[in-house]
Design a protein around this motif. Structure first.
Motif, mmCIF file in Angstrom:
data_model
loop_
_atom_site.group_PDB
_atom_site.id
_atom_site.type_symbol
_atom_site.label_atom_id
_atom_site.label_comp_id
_atom_site.label_asym_id
_atom_site.label_seq_id
_atom_site.Cartn_x
_atom_site.Cartn_y
_atom_site.Cartn_z
ATOM 1 N N LYS A 368 0.853 -1.183 0.000
ATOM 2 C CA LYS A 368 0.000 0.000 0.000
ATOM 3 C C LYS A 368 0.884 1.226 0.000
ATOM 4 O O LYS A 368 1.718 1.393 0.893
ATOM 5 N N SER A 370 1.681 5.130 0.340
ATOM 6 C CA SER A 370 1.168 6.408 0.823
ATOM 7 C C SER A 370 1.915 7.479 0.030
ATOM 8 O O SER A 370 2.763 7.168 -0.817
ATOM 9 N N ILE A 371 1.638 8.717 0.318
ATOM 10 C CA ILE A 371 2.272 9.789 -0.445
ATOM 11 C C ILE A 371 3.769 9.904 -0.112
ATOM 12 O O ILE A 371 4.580 10.357 -0.923
ATOM 13 N N VAL A 372 4.133 9.433 1.106
ATOM 14 C CA VAL A 372 5.497 9.651 1.606
ATOM 15 C C VAL A 372 6.595 9.107 0.682
ATOM 16 O O VAL A 372 7.548 9.825 0.358
ATOM 17 N N VAL A 410 13.366 9.581 7.977
ATOM 18 C CA VAL A 410 11.918 9.818 8.014
ATOM 19 C C VAL A 410 11.464 9.759 9.478
ATOM 20 O O VAL A 410 11.656 8.728 10.144
ATOM 21 N N ALA A 411 10.914 10.862 9.967
ATOM 22 C CA ALA A 411 10.473 10.911 11.366
ATOM 23 C C ALA A 411 9.305 9.949 11.559
ATOM 24 O O ALA A 411 8.353 9.949 10.769
ATOM 25 N N VAL A 412 9.411 9.111 12.571
ATOM 26 C CA VAL A 412 8.337 8.151 12.867
ATOM 27 C C VAL A 412 7.882 8.365 14.304
ATOM 28 O O VAL A 412 8.688 8.435 15.230
ATOM 29 N N ASP A 413 6.593 8.495 14.434
ATOM 30 C CA ASP A 413 5.963 8.690 15.734
ATOM 31 C C ASP A 413 5.815 7.309 16.390
ATOM 32 O O ASP A 413 5.151 6.445 15.829
ATOM 33 N N ALA A 442 9.567 1.539 10.016
ATOM 34 C CA ALA A 442 8.640 2.245 10.906
ATOM 35 C C ALA A 442 8.066 1.246 11.922
ATOM 36 O O ALA A 442 7.909 1.549 13.104
ATOM 37 N N ARG A 446 8.523 1.362 15.932
ATOM 38 C CA ARG A 446 7.386 1.378 16.878
ATOM 39 C C ARG A 446 7.514 0.270 17.904
ATOM 40 O O ARG A 446 7.049 0.395 19.036
ATOM 41 N N SER A 463 9.518 14.970 7.670
ATOM 42 C CA SER A 463 8.593 14.787 8.788
ATOM 43 C C SER A 463 7.179 14.933 8.249
ATOM 44 O O SER A 463 6.796 16.014 7.787
ATOM 45 N N LEU A 465 3.289 14.943 8.821
ATOM 46 C CA LEU A 465 2.144 14.982 9.750
ATOM 47 C C LEU A 465 0.835 14.969 8.968
ATOM 48 O O LEU A 465 -0.230 15.203 9.519
ATOM 49 N N GLY A 467 -0.866 12.593 7.768
ATOM 50 C CA GLY A 467 -1.852 11.588 8.163
ATOM 51 C C GLY A 467 -2.676 12.053 9.356
ATOM 52 O O GLY A 467 -3.716 11.462 9.677
ATOM 53 N N SER A 488 2.213 18.574 5.500
ATOM 54 C CA SER A 488 0.930 18.646 6.216
ATOM 55 C C SER A 488 -0.138 17.988 5.358
ATOM 56 O O SER A 488 0.164 17.413 4.315
ATOM 57 N N LYS A 489 -1.376 18.089 5.803
ATOM 58 C CA LYS A 489 -2.445 17.305 5.156
ATOM 59 C C LYS A 489 -2.872 17.931 3.819
ATOM 60 O O LYS A 489 -3.191 19.123 3.750
ATOM 61 N N ALA A 490 -2.849 17.102 2.782
ATOM 62 C CA ALA A 490 -3.297 17.580 1.466
ATOM 63 C C ALA A 490 -4.802 17.836 1.506
ATOM 64 O O ALA A 490 -5.545 17.101 2.170
HETATM 65 N N1 CAO Z 1 -2.157 14.431 3.129
HETATM 66 C C1 CAO Z 1 -3.290 13.713 3.186
HETATM 67 N N2 CAO Z 1 -3.329 12.458 3.631
HETATM 68 C C2 CAO Z 1 -2.188 11.903 4.045
HETATM 69 C C3 CAO Z 1 -0.974 12.592 4.017
HETATM 70 C C4 CAO Z 1 -0.995 13.903 3.529
HETATM 71 N N3 CAO Z 1 0.121 14.647 3.473
HETATM 72 N N4 CAO Z 1 -0.011 11.797 4.514
HETATM 73 C C5 CAO Z 1 -0.593 10.647 4.833
HETATM 74 N N5 CAO Z 1 -1.901 10.711 4.542
HETATM 75 C C6 CAO Z 1 -2.861 9.647 4.711
HETATM 76 C C7 CAO Z 1 -2.304 8.357 4.183
HETATM 77 O O1 CAO Z 1 -2.469 8.258 2.781
HETATM 78 C C8 CAO Z 1 -3.099 7.360 4.954
HETATM 79 O O2 CAO Z 1 -4.412 7.338 4.441
HETATM 80 P P1 CAO Z 1 -5.079 6.004 3.846
HETATM 81 O O3 CAO Z 1 -4.902 4.974 4.935
HETATM 82 O O4 CAO Z 1 -6.468 6.377 3.574
HETATM 83 O O5 CAO Z 1 -4.283 5.700 2.623
HETATM 84 C C9 CAO Z 1 -3.222 7.998 6.316
HETATM 85 O O6 CAO Z 1 -3.047 9.394 6.086
HETATM 86 C C10 CAO Z 1 -2.233 7.524 7.359
HETATM 87 O O7 CAO Z 1 -0.928 7.834 6.965
HETATM 88 P P2 CAO Z 1 0.316 7.602 7.911
HETATM 89 O O8 CAO Z 1 0.814 8.895 8.401
HETATM 90 O O9 CAO Z 1 0.026 6.587 8.941
HETATM 91 O O10 CAO Z 1 1.368 6.910 6.932
HETATM 92 P P3 CAO Z 1 2.374 7.620 5.993
HETATM 93 O O11 CAO Z 1 2.964 6.601 5.109
HETATM 94 O O12 CAO Z 1 1.800 8.793 5.336
HETATM 95 O O13 CAO Z 1 3.516 8.116 6.985
HETATM 96 C C11 CAO Z 1 5.037 7.892 8.780
HETATM 97 C C12 CAO Z 1 4.388 7.225 7.571
HETATM 98 C C13 CAO Z 1 6.011 6.914 9.374
HETATM 99 C C14 CAO Z 1 5.762 9.132 8.295
HETATM 100 C C15 CAO Z 1 3.930 8.275 9.768
HETATM 101 O O14 CAO Z 1 3.260 7.127 10.185
HETATM 102 C C16 CAO Z 1 4.403 9.005 10.998
HETATM 103 O O15 CAO Z 1 4.898 8.418 11.972
HETATM 104 N N6 CAO Z 1 4.204 10.331 10.999
HETATM 105 C C17 CAO Z 1 4.550 11.177 12.161
HETATM 106 C C18 CAO Z 1 5.893 11.825 11.983
HETATM 107 C C19 CAO Z 1 6.141 12.792 13.100
HETATM 108 O O16 CAO Z 1 5.852 12.543 14.271
HETATM 109 N N7 CAO Z 1 6.681 13.944 12.754
HETATM 110 C C20 CAO Z 1 6.905 14.995 13.700
HETATM 111 C C21 CAO Z 1 8.361 15.103 13.936
HETATM 112 S S1 CAO Z 1 8.779 16.516 14.849
HETATM 113 O O17 CAO Z 1 8.027 16.282 16.238
#
Ligand code: CAO
Length: 542
Positions: A368, A370-372, A410-413, A442, A446, A463, A465, A467, A488-490
């Motif tokens: 699957k 994602s945009i990342v 890639v920042a992972v929460d 990732a 976790r 980074s 955010l 999702g 950020s969110k599209a």
């Molecule tokens: N715009 C709109 N939707 C988005 C998006 C964006 N920019 N980015 C992700 N989404 C969607 C995904 O497509 C997914 O949707 P579907 O399940 O419907 O396909 C959903 O949001 C969940 O995405 P996700 O964030 O879990 O997964 P990802 O591959 O986009 O990202 C990761 C992976 C590891 C980057 C993410 O899980 C994560 O941990 N993000 C947090 C990073 C963080 O904490 N940054 C802050 C650092 S400074 O404090």
């Protein structure tokens, strides 16, 4: 007369002399450190092989030396030393790792005391980290040490930590050397416990447990209890690697004796290296009540301490190691890097359609997208186009170190806090490969099982955010990297095409950059290049 020669440097050559600790005419003891060498990985002191008077020194700070090079002459008891030279020079680290042991492992420290078995001291719990690099070994065979005394300094890319002995006694041998990678349970030391301080094999069995006991040697295995280890790695000892302090073991020892936090001391040596003079000057200033000269601009007024309980009920929630290391890394970044954030948005309507098609196509394979991963491909190409973004500022601030590889963090929460797995050679991987690798890493992050090596070597960070939500934010540059992209969110936006508003999916980009290295115009161009690639990813192929 003894010729002073550089010992075996463990394969390193042309190593820089960063400190000369003695002068001609000085009387030195055997094993006394004479000069300090530093590679980009480690610092090592070169000891005197015999006691005597330094006749001359033929090296100066900045010279490069290799094993076998002569660096001076010593007038004194050359017996033994000449012999050693004739065979081959001893390893630089040998002094601290494998120096001749005391005669018998089982022997008691005093004839009147009950014989006490030697014990193996193991590395304590490292908060889940494994294969952590040893950056300093602070004891040698023959040293009498206290339980609280630091034996090793370890450093991951998140933190450095001092590992205490956990037990008082005489060091028989040290099992690790600078550069080794260690994990909890690895034996670091064989120790003859001080009389009356021995851990009996029986008592010890309950709390220890890591390596095998060698019955023939009558040794018992002990380890510093996990709780003790946590307690002995206080916040003050956890420094972010970005704030890495350059100081040799002798200087660190002096700082410990004075109770000086090295992070607070300005280094006057090459690469801001802290010298003994710097420590003495710092202590003098503090004694005179003068404000200390501080490194990294951290001499900011402290936040007032408030008794919150005066205003209502409170409770404490201790920060875990990852959160504490993140706090320090963020503070270091904030204080050292003058950063600016450039905002932009990319039209990803077509990319989103393509992503959905690919998700259908790959559904049966369980992949699957994602945009990342698509953004990572765009970043990799932009980094190739703009080498100053794929670079680090040298420690002296005089030059840029350009990287000919493209590794992106890639920042992972995670439940324990922020971790940054690094995807290597993003420019050479397909979106599918990147997707699989990011998913795997990732997941490991976790679960707290991501190896340290997988969090090192990043050139740039992402980074996301998106999702979660939000329209923009200001990510903090992760030095020595010089830029980071926030997503950020599209969302669907009405975009004017010259004649009408049309609905397009717009992805907000927030590019923070180190303004010492990158100018605003360059950042705007980089950001626009990302926009171009994301609007039509076919451009990445060109
Ligand atoms: N715009 C709109 N939707 C988005 C998006 C964006 N920019 N980015 C992700 N989404 C969607 C995904 O497509 C997914 O949707 P579907 O399940 O419907 O396909 C959903 O949001 C969940 O995405 P996700 O964030 O879990 O997964 P990802 O591959 O986009 O990202 C990761 C992976 C590891 C980057 C993410 O899980 C994560 O941990 N993000 C947090 C990073 C963080 O904490 N940054 C802050 C650092 S400074 O404090």
């Amino acid at each position: 007369m003894t010729t002073l020669k550089i010992p075996d440097l463990g394969g390193a050559s042309q190593v820089e002399v960063i400190e000369i600790l003695v002068s001609p005419g000085d009387t030195v003891e055997m094993e006394q450190a004479l000069i300090v060498l530093e590679t980009d990985k480690a610092t090592m002191e070169i000891p005197a092989e015999a006691a005597g008077v330094i006749k001359n020194l033929s090296v100066k700070v900045g010279d490069k030396v290799s094993s076998g090079d002569v660096f001076g002459e010593l007038d004194g008891d050359a017996s033994g030393a000449e012999e050693k030279n004739a065979e081959s020079a001893p390893a630089a680290e040998q002094k601290t790792t494998e120096a001749p042991v005391q005669p018998a492992v089982e022997s008691a420290p005093s004839p009147s005391a009950e014989p006490v078995a030697a014990v193996d001291i193991a590395i304590p719990d490292l908060g889940g980290s494994e294969q952590v690099e040893v950056i300093e070994v602070q004891v040698s065979a023959g040293d009498d040490i206290d339980a609280e005394q630091t034996v090793l300094v370890l450093e991951s890319d998140k933190a450095s930590m001092e590992i205490p002995a956990g037990q008082a006694g005489t060091v028989i041998s040290v099992a690790v050397k600078t550069g080794d990678k260690v994990s909890a349970g690895d034996v670091m030391l064989k120790l003859q416990p001080a009389a009356g301080n021995a851990v009996s094999a029986e008592n010890n069995a309950a709390e220890s447990a890591v390596a095998e006991v060698a019955p023939a040697e009558k040794t018992v295995q002990t380890t510093v209890a996990a709780t003790a280890a946590t307690a002995t790695i206080p916040a003050a000892d956890v420094r972010s690697s970005a704030a890495e302090v350059h100081a040799g073991p002798a200087v660190r020892k002096l700082a410990r004796e004075f109770g000086v936090d090295l992070a607070q001391v300005s280094g006057s040596g090459p690469k801001q290296r802290i010298t003994k003079d710097d420590i003495q000057r710092y202590v003098k200033q503090r004694l005179n009540g003068e404000p200390a000269s501080v490194s990294g601009g951290s001499g900011i007024p402290a936040v007032p301490v408030v008794d919150f309980a005066k205003f209502g009920a409170v409770s404490d929630s201790p920060l875990n190691n990852i959160k504490r290391a993140t706090a320090r890394a963020m503070t270091t970044a904030w204080l050292n890097v003058p950063q600016v954030t450039q905002f932009d948005q990319a039209d990803i309507t077509d990319l989103e359609n393509y992503r959905k098609q690919q998700n259908e196509r790959y559904a049966r394979q369980g992949i699957k997208f994602s945009i990342v991963p698509f953004v990572l491909k765009a970043i990799a190409k932009a980094l190739e186009d703009f080498p100053s973004f794929n670079a680090s500022l040298s420690a002296d601030g005089e030059k840029l170190i350009l990287k000919h590889y493209v590794h992106v963090g890639v920042a992972v929460d995670t439940p324990k806090g922020l971790l940054v797995p690094v995807i290597r050679d993003v420019n050479q991987k397909s979106v599918t490969q990147i997707t699989q690798e990011l998913t795997d890493k990732a997941e490991l992050a976790r679960l707290g099982k991501l190896p340290l090596a997988d969090m090192q070597g990043g050139c740039f960070s992402l980074s996301s955010l998106g999702g979660i939500g939000g329209t923009a934010f200001t990510p903090i540059v992760n030095p020595p990297e010089v830029a980071i992209l926030g997503l950020s969110k599209a969302s669907m936006q009405p975009i004017w095409d010259g004649t009408a508003f049309i609905p397009r999916l717009m992805l907000p980009l927030s590019l923070s950059y180190d303004h010492r290295v990158i100018d605003g115009a360059e950042a705007a161009r980089f950001s626009q290049r990302l926009v171009m690639y994301l609007q039509d990813l076919r451009n990445v192929l060109m």
